[in-house]
Enzyme design. Structure first.
Site, PDB file in Angstrom:
ATOM      1  N   PRO A   2      28.221  26.306  51.857  1.00 59.25           N
ATOM      2  CG  PRO A   2      29.206  26.245  50.557  1.00 59.25           C
ATOM      3  CD  PRO A   2      29.557  26.216  51.928  1.00 59.25           C
ATOM      4  N   PRO A  37      32.319  27.378  56.621  1.00 58.76           N
ATOM      5  CG  PRO A  37      30.798  27.616  57.569  1.00 58.76           C
ATOM      6  CD  PRO A  37      31.219  28.596  56.736  1.00 58.76           C
ATOM      7  NE  ARG A  42      23.976  19.577  56.007  1.00 59.19           N
ATOM      8  CZ  ARG A  42      25.089  20.839  56.424  1.00 59.19           C
ATOM      9  NH1 ARG A  42      26.052  21.149  56.206  1.00 59.19           N
ATOM     10  NH2 ARG A  42      24.430  21.196  57.895  1.00 59.19           N
ATOM     11  NE  ARG A  73      30.077  33.179  53.055  1.00 59.66           N
ATOM     12  CZ  ARG A  73      29.205  32.198  54.123  1.00 59.66           C
ATOM     13  NH1 ARG A  73      27.613  32.449  53.648  1.00 59.66           N
ATOM     14  NH2 ARG A  73      29.402  31.448  54.441  1.00 59.66           N
TER      15      ARG A  73
END
Length: 128
Positions: A2, A37, A42, A73
């Site tokens: 994200p 991951p 950021r 997701r």
């Protein structure tokens, strides 16, 4: 993904918000969900110098965290992650919340499937 995009009122400083610690906690929580991951995360903050909250009381502040994620997701995964990340945010801001008027808001949104990105961070993370 994200991407964590934090906006805050100009009367809250980076130091009072302790953004480095907040971003570390958010990253740890995101990775801990098992669905994000590390190399895709950021964090950035934007100080809003010009703002007005409610009746304009100078000490009133706001913090808004927008979490943008890639698609793929489940609704359950998104709901669970959103609750966990909002809990990190509100706990981190609890001292400020207890000492002044503060509006804390959060949203998690999914990017469209036609977005593009490129990064080589995974290669560099494996070298550490």
């Amino acid at each position: 993904m994200p991407h964590f995009i934090l906006e805050h009122s100009g009367n809250l400083t980076s130091e009072s918000l302790n953004l480095d610690a907040l971003f570390t906690r958010l990253i740890d929580e995101a990775v801990g969900t098992g669905i994000f991951p590390l190399a895709g995360i950021r964090c950035r903050a934007h100080n809003c110098e010009h703002f007005r909250i409610a009746d304009g009381t100078d000490s009133f502040g706001f913090v808004h965290l927008h979490v943008r994620i890639g698609s793929g997701r489940t609704e359950e995964q998104k709901a669970s992650a959103a609750k966990a990340l909002f809990a990190v945010l509100t706990e981190h801001l609890s001292a400020i919340y207890e000492s002044q008027g503060l509006a804390i808001s959060f949203e998690l949104s999914e990017l469209p499937s036609h977005k593009f990105n490129q990064n080589n961070l995974r290669d560099y993370l494996t070298k550490l």
